[in-house]
Design a protein around this motif. Structure first.
Motif, PDB file in Angstrom:
ATOM      1  N   TRP A 386       0.845  -1.316   0.000  1.00 29.43           N
ATOM      2  CA  TRP A 386       0.020  -0.018   0.211  1.00 29.43           C
ATOM      3  C   TRP A 386       0.841   1.243  -0.071  1.00 29.43           C
ATOM      4  O   TRP A 386       0.467   2.217  -0.460  1.00 29.43           O
ATOM      5  CB  TRP A 386      -0.989  -0.100   1.264  1.00 29.43           C
ATOM      6  CG  TRP A 386      -0.416  -0.163   2.657  1.00 29.43           C
ATOM      7  CD1 TRP A 386      -0.159  -1.180   3.291  1.00 29.43           C
ATOM      8  CD2 TRP A 386       0.181   1.122   3.378  1.00 29.43           C
ATOM      9  NE1 TRP A 386       0.364  -0.729   4.358  1.00 29.43           N
ATOM     10  CE2 TRP A 386       0.331   0.508   4.593  1.00 29.43           C
ATOM     11  CE3 TRP A 386       0.251   2.406   3.074  1.00 29.43           C
ATOM     12  CZ2 TRP A 386       1.176   1.164   5.589  1.00 29.43           C
ATOM     13  CZ3 TRP A 386       1.215   3.265   3.968  1.00 29.43           C
ATOM     14  CH2 TRP A 386       1.284   2.643   5.239  1.00 29.43           C
ATOM     15  N   ASN A 387       1.882   1.030   0.435  1.00 24.34           N
ATOM     16  CA  ASN A 387       2.912   2.197   0.451  1.00 24.34           C
ATOM     17  C   ASN A 387       3.658   2.381  -0.675  1.00 24.34           C
ATOM     18  O   ASN A 387       4.253   3.679  -0.962  1.00 24.34           O
ATOM     19  CB  ASN A 387       3.819   2.282   1.770  1.00 24.34           C
ATOM     20  CG  ASN A 387       4.544   1.027   1.860  1.00 24.34           C
ATOM     21  OD1 ASN A 387       4.103   0.017   1.299  1.00 24.34           O
ATOM     22  ND2 ASN A 387       5.711   1.132   2.500  1.00 24.34           N
ATOM     23  N   VAL A 460      -3.136  -9.479   3.192  1.00 19.19           N
ATOM     24  CA  VAL A 460      -3.697  -8.044   3.393  1.00 19.19           C
ATOM     25  C   VAL A 460      -3.260  -7.319   4.458  1.00 19.19           C
ATOM     26  O   VAL A 460      -3.335  -7.831   5.566  1.00 19.19           O
ATOM     27  CB  VAL A 460      -5.200  -7.906   2.961  1.00 19.19           C
ATOM     28  CG1 VAL A 460      -5.901  -6.701   3.161  1.00 19.19           C
ATOM     29  CG2 VAL A 460      -5.564  -8.987   1.793  1.00 19.19           C
ATOM     30  N   ARG A 461      -2.633  -6.127   4.553  1.00 16.15           N
ATOM     31  CA  ARG A 461      -2.240  -5.439   5.270  1.00 16.15           C
ATOM     32  C   ARG A 461      -3.317  -4.456   5.645  1.00 16.15           C
ATOM     33  O   ARG A 461      -3.616  -3.425   5.123  1.00 16.15           O
ATOM     34  CB  ARG A 461      -0.968  -4.634   5.083  1.00 16.15           C
ATOM     35  CG  ARG A 461      -0.255  -4.178   6.338  1.00 16.15           C
ATOM     36  CD  ARG A 461       1.172  -3.474   6.004  1.00 16.15           C
ATOM     37  NE  ARG A 461       1.724  -2.791   7.039  1.00 16.15           N
ATOM     38  CZ  ARG A 461       2.874  -2.070   6.926  1.00 16.15           C
ATOM     39  NH1 ARG A 461       3.220  -1.774   5.776  1.00 16.15           N
ATOM     40  NH2 ARG A 461       3.246  -1.598   8.051  1.00 16.15           N
ATOM     41  N   PRO A 462      -3.781  -4.403   7.091  1.00 15.38           N
ATOM     42  CA  PRO A 462      -4.770  -3.359   7.365  1.00 15.38           C
ATOM     43  C   PRO A 462      -4.491  -1.813   7.233  1.00 15.38           C
ATOM     44  O   PRO A 462      -3.176  -1.755   7.322  1.00 15.38           O
ATOM     45  CB  PRO A 462      -5.011  -3.768   8.986  1.00 15.38           C
ATOM     46  CG  PRO A 462      -4.606  -5.125   8.952  1.00 15.38           C
ATOM     47  CD  PRO A 462      -3.303  -5.059   7.999  1.00 15.38           C
ATOM     48  N   ARG A 467      -4.127   6.173   5.524  1.00 15.99           N
ATOM     49  CA  ARG A 467      -4.481   5.179   4.637  1.00 15.99           C
ATOM     50  C   ARG A 467      -6.193   4.894   5.006  1.00 15.99           C
ATOM     51  O   ARG A 467      -6.843   3.942   4.197  1.00 15.99           O
ATOM     52  CB  ARG A 467      -3.908   3.873   4.711  1.00 15.99           C
ATOM     53  CG  ARG A 467      -2.212   4.460   4.032  1.00 15.99           C
ATOM     54  CD  ARG A 467      -2.253   4.873   2.678  1.00 15.99           C
ATOM     55  NE  ARG A 467      -0.868   5.104   2.237  1.00 15.99           N
ATOM     56  CZ  ARG A 467      -0.554   5.530   1.230  1.00 15.99           C
ATOM     57  NH1 ARG A 467      -1.468   5.313   0.162  1.00 15.99           N
ATOM     58  NH2 ARG A 467       0.633   6.033   1.037  1.00 15.99           N
ATOM     59  N   LEU A 468      -6.689   5.226   5.907  1.00 19.43           N
ATOM     60  CA  LEU A 468      -8.000   4.960   6.485  1.00 19.43           C
ATOM     61  C   LEU A 468      -9.027   5.644   5.653  1.00 19.43           C
ATOM     62  O   LEU A 468     -10.023   5.072   5.630  1.00 19.43           O
ATOM     63  CB  LEU A 468      -8.179   5.227   7.974  1.00 19.43           C
ATOM     64  CG  LEU A 468      -7.202   4.434   8.961  1.00 19.43           C
ATOM     65  CD1 LEU A 468      -7.468   4.899  10.437  1.00 19.43           C
ATOM     66  CD2 LEU A 468      -7.877   2.714   8.952  1.00 19.43           C
ATOM     67  N   GLY A 469      -8.459   6.586   5.028  1.00 16.10           N
ATOM     68  CA  GLY A 469      -9.461   7.659   4.316  1.00 16.10           C
ATOM     69  C   GLY A 469      -9.090   7.343   2.910  1.00 16.10           C
ATOM     70  O   GLY A 469      -9.516   6.435   2.112  1.00 16.10           O
ATOM     71  N   SER A 470      -8.748   8.518   2.097  1.00 14.45           N
ATOM     72  CA  SER A 470      -8.549   8.294   0.753  1.00 14.45           C
ATOM     73  C   SER A 470      -7.606   7.220   0.236  1.00 14.45           C
ATOM     74  O   SER A 470      -6.540   6.895   0.648  1.00 14.45           O
ATOM     75  CB  SER A 470      -7.819   9.673   0.379  1.00 14.45           C
ATOM     76  OG  SER A 470      -7.841   9.693  -1.258  1.00 14.45           O
ATOM     77  N   ARG A 471      -8.270   6.721  -0.913  1.00 17.91           N
ATOM     78  CA  ARG A 471      -7.397   5.487  -1.533  1.00 17.91           C
ATOM     79  C   ARG A 471      -6.333   6.295  -2.768  1.00 17.91           C
ATOM     80  O   ARG A 471      -5.946   5.330  -3.346  1.00 17.91           O
ATOM     81  CB  ARG A 471      -8.167   4.594  -2.255  1.00 17.91           C
ATOM     82  CG  ARG A 471      -9.123   3.782  -0.962  1.00 17.91           C
ATOM     83  CD  ARG A 471      -8.144   2.731  -0.108  1.00 17.91           C
ATOM     84  NE  ARG A 471      -7.332   1.996  -0.860  1.00 17.91           N
ATOM     85  CZ  ARG A 471      -7.743   0.893  -1.558  1.00 17.91           C
ATOM     86  NH1 ARG A 471      -9.161   0.520  -0.873  1.00 17.91           N
ATOM     87  NH2 ARG A 471      -6.977   0.240  -2.015  1.00 17.91           N
TER      88      ARG A 471
END
Length: 475
Positions: A386-387, A460-462, A467-471
């Protein structure tokens, strides 16, 4: 001395690992830049064995390092990115050497567990730093004592390694030793030793043929490949800061800095070889050199690694043992990072425990020129981060000629390349009817093997923090 340790031809092993060093950037290779100087890697190749087809199973620092130390694929050791720690209970092959009476040392970059520099199992002597560390004036944990050092990281690590080698050479107990020397260099952002800065400032660069932003280079490729060109790991739309200290990021400066940093590592490798020779240890020592993953320098508009293109998954590998291995030889079988553990144990006549689970195997017989059956293909895996979201989760299978790549979780086409006719992977043949049966056969083989090994469980990394908001991709 334990019965399972037989001191024969090779008594000691020095394993040298660099970071982000691609397979073809060694001076003796035809593909290398004309100006690149690696006299000590050339020395190892000329007096030892060049493994032409060396690969990683995952082209990312921590997963690759975990595969080296465990002899297992990423899906087995579960170190799937650069943030997650090594699972409890993981066994590293130096533990088996240590149990057999071999003196062991780790010097350098560990990078599993990210922010910890604590001593790991299997090593009598420990010198390391947290995470990626610093190119200059690093803080090192030397057997629990954290100290600030002045100077260039690779020089300091080499000093530490030399001190330990000299101590073993003067030890009256004459125990065999294993040294794992793990450089931070050549990791991005590339920083050569100050004495080498600007060494190649006026050298002409030959750009990769797939670097041009033309329809010919992208018309058959998966869509994400062109998209990545404009993302965090693309050369035209750099999102993580400038390539260097210039006001305008420059690909040329990136490329030259990389070559100068490779030269700095090479110089330090020479210091290790010279120390072994001066100590009278070289004739009884196997020196192995490899990179932890490859690195694109403009190919397909990329810099970085992660993907399954050749520049990413292929690494340099050399084996040097002047009195025990042939000199000036090149071998072609496909060897992977999961094979290092078995090879080192084999060289030092130490066995894995009967209950140990290992995916790799020893390539020492290949180095010695013995007849042995060997794998005819390799598997590769990478899980989306994700990063660093520009590269999707992917699985690949590669044999001596063809490569099939499956991209998971993206609305896109997969990849299929004929490496014999198209070594630069410019033309994706996935939709060419004449290759359909070959594609289906390789796809089935890959998924059957991964399924049998438990390799199809995608982690899948929480999400955390922002990252809790915008994708949206970072800007």
């Amino acid at each position: 001395m334990p019965a399972n340790l037989c001191l024969a031809e090779i008594r000691n092993v020095v394993f040298i690992l660099s970071d982000d060093h691609r397979y073809d950037f060694m001076g003796f290779m035809d593909e290398a830049p004309d100006f690149l100087e690696t006299p000590n890697l050339d020395r190892m190749a000329g007096g030892g064995i060049h493994v032409r087809n060396a690969f990683v199973t995952t082209s990312l620092c921590s997963p690759s390092r975990a595969s080296i130390l465990t002899g297992r694929y990423m899906h087995a050791h579960h170190v799937v990115d650069n943030q997650r720690p090594v699972p409890a209970g993981t066994r590293f092959f130096p533990e088996y050497l240590q149990n057999a009476g071999v003196k062991t040392a780790f010097v350098g970059k560990w990078h599993m567990g990210h922010d910890s520099d604590e001593r790991r199992p299997g090593f009598d002597h420990w010198v390391s730093f947290k995470g990626q560390g610093d190119y200059f004036d690093p803080e090192l944990n030397v057997n629990g004592d954290r100290r600030q050092f002045e100077g260039y990281n690779a020089d300091i690590l080499t000093d530490q390694a030399i001190q330990w080698i000299d101590a073993q050479s003067s030890d009256s107990s004459v125990q065999p030793f294993f040294l794992y020397l793990s450089y931070k260099a050549v990791h991005y952002p590339f920083k050569p030793a100050p004495r080498h800065q600007g060494r190649y400032a006026n050298s002409k660069i030959d750009y990769p043929e797939t670097m041009a932003n033309t329809e010919e280079n992208y018309q058959t490729q998966s869509h994400w490949i062109r998209d990545r060109r404009y993302s965090i790991h693309g050369i035209d739309h750099m999102e993580t800061g400038a390539f260097d200290n210039d006001p305008v990021p420059s690909f040329d400066s990136l490329y030259r800095d990389y070559c100068e940093t490779v030269h700095s590592v090479d110089e330090n490798i020479g210091r290790v070889l010279d120390t072994l020779e001066a100590a009278g240890q070289l004739d009884s020592t196997l020196v192995l050199y490899m990179g932890d993953n490859g690195f694109a320098l403009g190919e397909h508009g990329f810099y970085d690694k992660r993907d399954a293109f050749e520049e990413s998954i292929r690494v340099p590998m050399l084996a040097y043992a002047p009195t025990n291995l042939p000199a000036g030889k090149t071998i072609d079988p496909m060897i992977q990072n999961i094979d290092i553990a078995s090879t080192v144990l084999d060289a030092m006549k130490v066995d894995f425990p009967a209950d140990a689970e290992v995916d790799g195997r020893s390539f020492l017989p290949l180095l010695k020129g013995e007849n042995t059956t060997w794998r005819d293909h390799i598997l590769y895996e990478y899980h989306w981060e994700w990063n660093f979201p520009a590269t999707p989760t992917l699985f690949a299978i590669r044999d001596k000629r063809f490569k099939y790549v499956y991209y998971h979780g993206v609305w896109d086409q997969n990849g299929f390349y004929d490496l014999q006719t198209d070594p630069h992977e410019r033309h994706n043949l996935i939709d060419v009817p004449g290759y359909r049966e070959q594609v289906e056969r390789m796809s089935k083989q890959m998924f059957d093997e991964l399924s049998a090994m438990g390799g199809l469980n995608v982690p899948v990394r929480p999400p955390q923090g922002e990252r809790l908001g915008s994708r949206k991709l970072p800007r």
